[in-house]
Structures are given as structure tokens and as C-alpha cells.
Design a protein around this motif. Sequence first.
Motif, PDB file in Angstrom:
ATOM      1  N   LYS A  43       0.825  -1.202   0.000  1.00 57.68           N
ATOM      2  CA  LYS A  43       0.000   0.000   0.000  1.00 57.68           C
ATOM      3  C   LYS A  43       0.864   1.258   0.000  1.00 57.68           C
ATOM      4  CE  LYS A  43      -4.266  -1.708   2.073  1.00 57.68           C
ATOM      5  NZ  LYS A  43      -5.177  -1.663   3.226  1.00 57.68           N
ATOM      6  N   LEU A  44       1.939   1.211   0.772  1.00 55.18           N
ATOM      7  CA  LEU A  44       2.821   2.375   0.838  1.00 55.18           C
ATOM      8  C   LEU A  44       3.519   2.609  -0.501  1.00 55.18           C
ATOM      9  CD1 LEU A  44       4.518   1.870   4.293  1.00 55.18           C
ATOM     10  CD2 LEU A  44       3.212   3.862   3.580  1.00 55.18           C
ATOM     11  N   ARG A  45       4.022   1.519  -1.041  1.00 50.18           N
ATOM     12  CA  ARG A  45       4.756   1.612  -2.302  1.00 50.18           C
ATOM     13  C   ARG A  45       3.847   2.179  -3.386  1.00 50.18           C
ATOM     14  NH1 ARG A  45       9.638  -0.657  -3.465  1.00 50.18           N
ATOM     15  NH2 ARG A  45       9.852  -1.738  -1.487  1.00 50.18           N
ATOM     16  N   ARG A  46       2.631   1.620  -3.436  1.00 48.27           N
ATOM     17  CA  ARG A  46       1.678   2.057  -4.468  1.00 48.27           C
ATOM     18  C   ARG A  46       1.294   3.517  -4.214  1.00 48.27           C
ATOM     19  NH1 ARG A  46      -3.706  -0.930  -4.141  1.00 48.27           N
ATOM     20  NH2 ARG A  46      -3.678   0.484  -2.385  1.00 48.27           N
ATOM     21  N   GLY A  47       0.994   3.823  -2.957  1.00 46.57           N
ATOM     22  CA  GLY A  47       0.563   5.180  -2.614  1.00 46.57           C
ATOM     23  C   GLY A  47       1.645   6.211  -2.876  1.00 46.57           C
ATOM     24  N   LEU A  48       2.869   5.812  -2.607  1.00 44.50           N
ATOM     25  CA  LEU A  48       3.961   6.771  -2.752  1.00 44.50           C
ATOM     26  C   LEU A  48       4.428   6.910  -4.190  1.00 44.50           C
ATOM     27  CD1 LEU A  48       6.061   5.789   0.370  1.00 44.50           C
ATOM     28  CD2 LEU A  48       5.136   8.048  -0.063  1.00 44.50           C
ATOM     29  N   SER A  49       3.955   6.013  -5.047  1.00 42.58           N
ATOM     30  CA  SER A  49       4.444   6.156  -6.420  1.00 42.58           C
ATOM     31  C   SER A  49       3.323   6.365  -7.436  1.00 42.58           C
ATOM     32  CB  SER A  49       5.336   4.976  -6.800  1.00 42.58           C
ATOM     33  OG  SER A  49       4.836   3.809  -6.225  1.00 42.58           O
ATOM     34  N   LYS A  50       2.145   6.765  -6.948  1.00 38.04           N
ATOM     35  CA  LYS A  50       1.067   7.116  -7.889  1.00 38.04           C
ATOM     36  C   LYS A  50       1.455   8.425  -8.555  1.00 38.04           C
ATOM     37  CE  LYS A  50      -3.002   5.941  -5.594  1.00 38.04           C
ATOM     38  NZ  LYS A  50      -3.973   6.630  -4.784  1.00 38.04           N
ATOM     39  N   PRO A  51       1.323   8.505  -9.875  1.00 29.76           N
ATOM     40  CA  PRO A  51       1.799   9.706 -10.548  1.00 29.76           C
ATOM     41  C   PRO A  51       1.103  10.972 -10.065  1.00 29.76           C
ATOM     42  CG  PRO A  51       0.617   8.245 -12.059  1.00 29.76           C
ATOM     43  CD  PRO A  51       0.777   7.503 -10.781  1.00 29.76           C
ATOM     44  N   ASP A  52      -0.156  10.842  -9.633  1.00 34.20           N
ATOM     45  CA  ASP A  52      -0.882  12.053  -9.263  1.00 34.20           C
ATOM     46  C   ASP A  52      -0.781  12.336  -7.770  1.00 34.20           C
ATOM     47  OD1 ASP A  52      -2.225   9.789  -8.559  1.00 34.20           O
ATOM     48  OD2 ASP A  52      -4.183  10.768  -8.601  1.00 34.20           O
ATOM     49  N   ASP A  53       0.053  11.595  -7.092  1.00 30.03           N
ATOM     50  CA  ASP A  53       0.009  11.709  -5.641  1.00 30.03           C
ATOM     51  C   ASP A  53       1.363  12.120  -5.081  1.00 30.03           C
ATOM     52  OD1 ASP A  53      -0.742  11.427  -3.039  1.00 30.03           O
ATOM     53  OD2 ASP A  53      -2.042   9.738  -3.474  1.00 30.03           O
ATOM     54  N   ILE A  54       1.561  11.799  -3.831  1.00 31.53           N
ATOM     55  CA  ILE A  54       2.784  12.189  -3.146  1.00 31.53           C
ATOM     56  C   ILE A  54       3.992  11.853  -4.031  1.00 31.53           C
ATOM     57  CG2 ILE A  54       4.270  11.712  -1.186  1.00 31.53           C
ATOM     58  CD1 ILE A  54       1.946  11.215   0.469  1.00 31.53           C
ATOM     59  N   ALA A  55       3.837  10.759  -4.684  1.00 34.06           N
ATOM     60  CA  ALA A  55       4.793  10.181  -5.589  1.00 34.06           C
ATOM     61  C   ALA A  55       5.871  11.095  -6.102  1.00 34.06           C
ATOM     62  CB  ALA A  55       4.052   9.664  -6.789  1.00 34.06           C
ATOM     63  N   ARG A  56       5.472  11.755  -7.170  1.00 32.72           N
ATOM     64  CA  ARG A  56       6.439  12.505  -7.951  1.00 32.72           C
ATOM     65  C   ARG A  56       7.759  11.752  -7.972  1.00 32.72           C
ATOM     66  NH1 ARG A  56       2.524  15.720  -5.784  1.00 32.72           N
ATOM     67  NH2 ARG A  56       1.238  16.205  -7.520  1.00 32.72           N
ATOM     68  N   SER A  57       8.792  12.320  -7.408  1.00 32.22           N
ATOM     69  CA  SER A  57      10.053  11.602  -7.578  1.00 32.22           C
ATOM     70  C   SER A  57      10.467  10.815  -6.342  1.00 32.22           C
ATOM     71  CB  SER A  57      11.129  12.606  -7.963  1.00 32.22           C
ATOM     72  OG  SER A  57      11.041  13.693  -7.071  1.00 32.22           O
ATOM     73  N   VAL A  58       9.480  10.342  -5.590  1.00 30.07           N
ATOM     74  CA  VAL A  58       9.804   9.594  -4.372  1.00 30.07           C
ATOM     75  C   VAL A  58      10.782   8.469  -4.671  1.00 30.07           C
ATOM     76  CG1 VAL A  58       8.887   7.997  -2.675  1.00 30.07           C
ATOM     77  CG2 VAL A  58       7.731  10.141  -3.095  1.00 30.07           C
ATOM     78  N   GLU A  59      10.464   7.765  -5.771  1.00 33.28           N
ATOM     79  CA  GLU A  59      11.269   6.609  -6.137  1.00 33.28           C
ATOM     80  C   GLU A  59      12.731   7.030  -6.367  1.00 33.28           C
ATOM     81  OE1 GLU A  59      10.374   2.725  -6.303  1.00 33.28           O
ATOM     82  OE2 GLU A  59       8.676   3.771  -7.226  1.00 33.28           O
ATOM     83  N   THR A  60      12.900   8.145  -7.084  1.00 32.91           N
ATOM     84  CA  THR A  60      14.262   8.534  -7.450  1.00 32.91           C
ATOM     85  C   THR A  60      15.010   9.229  -6.312  1.00 32.91           C
ATOM     86  OG1 THR A  60      13.289  10.492  -8.403  1.00 32.91           O
ATOM     87  CG2 THR A  60      13.872   8.737  -9.941  1.00 32.91           C
ATOM     88  N   THR A  61      14.283   9.821  -5.380  1.00 34.85           N
ATOM     89  CA  THR A  61      15.007  10.515  -4.313  1.00 34.85           C
ATOM     90  C   THR A  61      15.538   9.544  -3.260  1.00 34.85           C
ATOM     91  OG1 THR A  61      12.934  10.836  -3.196  1.00 34.85           O
ATOM     92  CG2 THR A  61      13.754  12.712  -4.449  1.00 34.85           C
ATOM     93  N   GLY A  62      15.175   8.292  -3.410  1.00 32.31           N
ATOM     94  CA  GLY A  62      15.702   7.293  -2.479  1.00 32.31           C
ATOM     95  C   GLY A  62      15.063   7.324  -1.107  1.00 32.31           C
ATOM     96  N   ILE A  63      13.908   7.981  -0.996  1.00 34.22           N
ATOM     97  CA  ILE A  63      13.307   8.028   0.341  1.00 34.22           C
ATOM     98  C   ILE A  63      12.226   6.968   0.533  1.00 34.22           C
ATOM     99  CG2 ILE A  63      13.790  10.468   0.756  1.00 34.22           C
ATOM    100  CD1 ILE A  63      10.784  10.906   0.151  1.00 34.22           C
ATOM    101  N   LEU A  64      11.937   6.216  -0.551  1.00 31.48           N
ATOM    102  CA  LEU A  64      10.896   5.200  -0.426  1.00 31.48           C
ATOM    103  C   LEU A  64      11.228   4.204   0.692  1.00 31.48           C
ATOM    104  CD1 LEU A  64       8.242   4.212  -1.635  1.00 31.48           C
ATOM    105  CD2 LEU A  64       9.553   2.759  -3.158  1.00 31.48           C
ATOM    106  N   GLY A  65      12.460   3.682   0.627  1.00 35.23           N
ATOM    107  CA  GLY A  65      12.887   2.687   1.631  1.00 35.23           C
ATOM    108  C   GLY A  65      12.779   3.233   3.057  1.00 35.23           C
ATOM    109  N   PRO A  66      13.413   4.370   3.340  1.00 39.56           N
ATOM    110  CA  PRO A  66      13.335   4.918   4.709  1.00 39.56           C
ATOM    111  C   PRO A  66      11.899   5.236   5.137  1.00 39.56           C
ATOM    112  CG  PRO A  66      15.061   6.020   3.447  1.00 39.56           C
ATOM    113  CD  PRO A  66      14.374   5.095   2.506  1.00 39.56           C
ATOM    114  N   THR A  67      11.058   5.689   4.188  1.00 38.10           N
ATOM    115  CA  THR A  67       9.671   6.000   4.567  1.00 38.10           C
ATOM    116  C   THR A  67       8.949   4.728   4.978  1.00 38.10           C
ATOM    117  OG1 THR A  67       9.696   7.740   2.903  1.00 38.10           O
ATOM    118  CG2 THR A  67       7.557   7.168   3.813  1.00 38.10           C
ATOM    119  N   ILE A  68       9.119   3.682   4.172  1.00 39.05           N
ATOM    120  CA  ILE A  68       8.465   2.407   4.496  1.00 39.05           C
ATOM    121  C   ILE A  68       8.930   1.913   5.858  1.00 39.05           C
ATOM    122  CG2 ILE A  68       8.316  -0.030   3.817  1.00 39.05           C
ATOM    123  CD1 ILE A  68       8.219   0.897   0.913  1.00 39.05           C
TER     124      ILE A  68
END
Length: 767
Positions: free
Chosen positions: A412-437
Motif C-alpha cells: 500500500k505504501l509503495r503504491r501510494g507513494l508512487s502514484k503519478p498524481d500523488d505524493i509520488a512525484r520523484s519519491v522513487e528517485t530521491t531514495g526516500i521510499l525505503g526509509p519512509t516504508i
Amino acid sequence: MGNTSQCPALKVTCRSVLVPGRLHPARTPVAGSRAGAAIYIITRVGKANISRQSLVEAIATLEAQRGRVGNDQPLQQAVDTVLLVLREKLVRIQQEPGDQTRPHLAVLVADLSGYTALSERMDVERVRSAINAMWNVLDAVIHAWGGQIDQHAGDSLMALFGLPQPRQGDAARALHAALSMQQELELFNERARHAATSPGDESWATEWPGPRMRIGVHSGPVYFAHAPGSPAAPSGRTTAVGDTVVTARRLEKLAPEGGVLTSQAARRSSHNRFNFIAGPESVAATREEDDLFLVDSERRVESGYTPGTVAGKVTRLVGRTELLDRLQMALQTATDSRMPQLVTIVGAPGAGKSRLVHEFERQARLLGSSPVILRAGTQGAFPDLPYALLRDLFSRRFSIRPQDSRYLVEHKLRRGLSKPDDIARSVETTGILGPTIELVKNLLDARTAALIPMDEALAVMESLSRTLTADTPAIVVLEGINRADHQTLDLIHQLVRNGESGPVLLLGLATVAAATDPEQMLPWLDDSEDIFSPVERLDVPPLSPVDSRLMATEILGPLSPPPMRLLDLVVAEAGGNPLYIEELVRLLIDLGVIVAGERWRVDMDRVENIVLPVSLVKLIESQLAGLPAAERRVLQYAAVFGPLCWDVALLELIPAEEVAEAGVEGAILSLELKDYLVNDDSYSFAGAQAYLIRRDSVREATYDSMAPAERASMHMRVAHWLIANQEDARLNTRFSIDTMIARHFAAAGDTDRAEVWLRRAGAPVDL
Ligand SMILES: Nc1ncnc2c1ncn2[C@@H]1O[C@H](COP(=O)(O)OP(=O)(O)OP(=O)(O)O)[C@@H](O)[C@H]1O
Ligand SMILES: [Mg+2]
């Protein structure tokens, strides 16, 4: 009227159709129904086979609306008759010996497709380990939602929801479990695919074909019979049988792979919690009762604030333009400076803090800055739970439930954080996905939450916030900040001081009684003196006499024109408190002084003779005193329990001689319809549904309505209930149960035991 066999009989419709029957051609909505729950009294043609829950729901719905019928004698009589009939029927059903043997349950049948191919393709041992690993995950889902597995074969299972005691929400829990099982199976297959490519992992993974599952869910009466002797079924074991089971199996067969198919009956009792799609064409039914539905998804619960209503209508906002301008300016400052701003909105109970923010959010959306809006509240949390407010923020944003497995939470977090219209934006590329999870996982467990270092949480929140606000500002609404845990408060303070989290406007709403000083509670209010400070305090004063009159005129408008004398009285007593104005009119409607039918009427003689409550607290007390005894009792137990309680706790805690079990369920439902309680899935666990008391002021008035000795003995019962249930792993993970137990012992006056439990919790002993 007492002769039920001659009664014109009835049917009630609210969120669900309750008693099978035919709609009367001249259906009559009960005047002033709230929460959009239209009620119709309908001529009955129905079958005798009505479930206990349906009756409980019907009675609660009618009770909740009874006051709103006003002086309409025929309608009053009709409602009374309906209630009488339904109550008699309930008593009869409860006395029937058969009720024990054919309870109304939700039945879930799941079947793995391609099982034969699987067993042909893989070695027997490997099939066994693979299937076992898979069922470990899926069985846990059933248990997490309070279901019990009735039968289990290699490739299928049947589970029952509603044991040992059928309750409201069994069908909804079965559907939640069904959707979760499908998600969990997908995640399991994904993990197996991943394991197949990394050497040294599960030996079966390379051959695992990633099977899919069909699930059928139906609800209805279930019988239990002895299972035919088989090695898997030890003697003496019984299994569920009957039409409901047969239908659930049929639904499973008709379900598409990866899908959940359900019946009209289960859909109706799932209380609008899901999005459904009409079922397969081939089974298009001629009778409405036979319609089938694919369960598409959970309906996203906007647990945002909804303004109260009078006779079904929201009052138009009056005044507050200056406060709205100041909020708008704070948002502008955050946007221009690209630095966080914190506005603490302070006001008395019911002053209009939440409504102000609600209007501001609407305005902000309309003005086109389309900010990302996040919400969190302290209603379900406890001040002694570390980072409770922050956890609430994440749980709501990503619909994370206590029932979710760690895999599902991550998904749920991964999906939520990487939805194009959502918080996402560059979450994946900024490397904060792992620490946020990682942070969220730690937050979800009270034991690990306590160990999160502040600077770590701060670093994650700052990066997340910067990413989130890369091209649009964010508004974070924090309800009930006056009750927040100190960890989250410190974090917010730091975040604002550092100024590194991008354009985010934090709005903390503090309900403050006249005698308390908010500066004592909120660490940052000292800073707000400086005009360049990012911290601002916004007081919500009482409405001016002109605005109060405008508001009263608006609400009483349907009296066309509202009598001057009535307006004078309402405005004089309200002292500028908008909640008082709304609640007073509601009370007058409940008392039948104002009849809010198609055309409103008021009995001015009665108005003159009523002593109007002199304060909001007194007003709430009068409303509580007017509640049916069972509802008052349930609300009292809920108030003792805390702002948050669970239906199972209320059912077990309230002695049957005070309120019978079905009465407790009915009262909960009725209190929900009357807006005293809100159900909140973020804190439900297993089969237990969480409820919050909507307003602190109501909780306090309810609490104060009991004698201290009575309250103490209720706290003692709650402490014992918690001790008996503290082994529940999920309950234990989510809350600091030991601290809760200590708190209840302390409130019961047993400081010795309170100390013991505080020590167990590792908390400082300070009673
Ligand atoms: N300015 C206003 N004009 C019209 N109605 C209002 C206004 N302010 C508040 N109300 C109404 O009064 C009721 C109470 O307001 P609200 O819920 O915002 O109070 P609150 O200060 O947040 O209370 P609490 O302290 O319980 O959180 C709501 O139903 C709201 O719609
Ligand atoms: Mg509020």
C-alpha cells in the motif's frame, strides 16, 4: 395495535434494505432524517425468515429517527407499531432454540484455479511446501478479519464470519478478507517470482506457476451438521451446511479468476463500504434478490470532517472572512517562502474550528493552487502512545489497517507513494521510499514506535515533505492537537524551526476549555509573538451577535418566517457558539416543539415554557438525558473506555441485565446514525469494529453524567477486559495496552495495580 398478526406491517430502508417486502406506493420519508438515511415505512409482504441482525438494524434505525417524526400523530403511531412488531419478533427469534443452530453468518468460499496443473507440474513434496506457505499467508488474512476456517482442502477453503456471535459488519469483514486474500496472493506470487531469480531461496519457487483464486461470498442462515468421516475431519467435528453455503460455493464457481463475486444479500449488509460492479451477464437474474456483484474495491473512506446538519441540511457558513483571509495568507507565505508555516487554531468546544478549516480547504481547492491535503487526528489515539498522531496521518493517507500483513502494508505504501498524481512525484528517485516504508512500519507497532529516534523521523519527514511539495503546496490538518503525543509535537516543532520541509502549511486544531492555557500544552506557542515567526496562533472567537442571528435565521428559515421571539431566545442563550445554535434547534425538533416536516411548524407556547439549557455542556446533557436508556448506557461505557472503543468490548462489558446483547448492537447503530459515534476502520482489528465518540464535549458530558463510584467500577471492568484481551497480538502491537490498563486502574482508584502496569509498560511511574 398490539395484535401483530393484524398489523399492516412494515419494512425499513436506510443504508441497507432490512426486511424483505414490497415498497408501499405512497412511501413516506420520515421528516428530518439525518446522515442521508431516508426511512420508509412499507407494507410488508415479507418472508418470516428475518435475521436477528436485520431486526436489530431496523429497530435502531427507527429509534434513531423517532424524535424527528415530530407531532405527526399518524406517523408517530406507525413508527411505534413498527417498533413493537420488530421488538416482538426479535424476542421470538432470540427465544427460538433453532437460532443457536442456524445463525446468520457470512460465508466465504475460495478456490485455487489451476491446482491440478500445479500438482502435475511439480513434485508432490514441493507442491506441499509451496501450498503450505501460501495458505499460511491466506489463512492469516481470514483470522485477521475475525473469520473462522470451517473447511480446508489442498486447493480451497471455506470460512465463516460471525462466530461465536453474529454481529453487524460480518459481511463487510468477509468482503474485506476476500479482497485482501486476492491482494496477498498476488504479492505471494510476486515474492515467489522474485525468489526464483535469487539463488538459495525457496526450492519450489522456480516452478511455482503463480496460481489465481476465485472467491464467492454470501450471507444467510447456516446450519451445522456432522462432517462425514474423513481422515481430515476428526469425529465429532461439525461443518456448515445449507442453502447459504451452497450459494457461496456457486458464487465462487462463477467468479472470474482473481475476482470476488458476491450476492445481493451480502452486498446489502456490507453497508456501502465497497464499490461493486454488476455480476456476469450469464447469470443476470430476474429477481432482485438473485443479482450478483463483483467486488471491485474498498470505498475510500474520506475520514475528513463533515459539518453537522439540522434536519438533513448543512448550515451555510456565516462570518469568519477575516480568519479565512489569515489562513489564505499563511498558505501564500508558505508557497512564496517555500518554508513550512504552522497555524494553531484555538477555540472553545464547538466554536467552529473544524468548519473553518473545512471551508478553507474548499477555498484553497477552488483557488486553483490544488494543494495536497493530508489529515490526521488524535481521536483514535492516546497521548501516551508514541508518535500516535504521525501514525494516524500515514494510516489514513494509505488506508493502512491493523488487519494488513506487513507485505500488504508495504504494498500500500509503495503504491501510494508512487502514484503519478500523488505524493509520488520523484519519491522513487530521491531514495526516500525505503526509509519512509521503514519509518511507517516502526510507527505501526507501539513497541518499535517508542524507539524511533527523533532525528531519524525528522529526516524522513523533511525529505518526504520536500518531495511532496515539489510543485504544489501541501496542507496538513491536525485535529485535536491539544491531545497529541509529545513525540509528534516535538517533531512538528523541529520541522517548522528547521524550515527545510518545503511549502507546507500545518494547521493544528486545539479545543481549549475556558480555564486552560494552550501555551502549556503546545511547545511552540511561545514563538508566535514574533511577526516573522513561521508559527501563528489563530483564535476562533464566538460569533458576533449579528452573525449568530444570521445563522439562527438560516437554520430556522423553513419556519418562514422564524418568529422573532424564537430567534431572540436562541441567540441569547448561544453566546456565539455555532454548535449550540445547531444543537438547540435539534433538541427543539427532538422534543417535538419544532416539527421539521415538509413545512416546519413551531409551538411557541411550549418554547416559552421550556427552560433552555444555559451552556453547551448543559445542552448536551439534556440531549443525553433524552436518549433511550440502552443508548445512554452504551455511550457511558464508551466514554469510560476512552475516545476510542470497540464493539466487542462494549458487548462483553455491558452486563446483560443492564442491556441485552442485541440491545447493545442496536444502540451502537442508533448512536452512529445520530452522529454521536463514528466508526473508524483505522483502529478496528480482527472482528472488532472501532468506534470514536465524535465530539470531546459529548464524551466529557457523558462521563460527567455518572457518579464517581459508578465510573470507578466501570473503569475497573474495562481494565479487566483489557487484561483478558491483551494477548491479542494485533491489539497489543497497535496500542500500549499496559499503559491503557494502568490508566483505567488509576481512574478506578487502584493506584497499586496502576503502578504495577505502568512498570510493566516501562513507563515512568507518575500517578
Ligand atoms: N461560522 C459558522 N457558520 C455556520 N455554521 C458553523 C460555523 N462554525 C461552525 N458551524 C457549525 O457548528 C458546528 C460546530 O462546528 P465545528 O465542528 O467546526 O466546531 P469545533 O470548534 O471544531 O468543535 P470541537 O471542539 O468539538 O472540535 C458544525 O456543525 C458547524 O458546521
Ligand atoms: Mg472540531
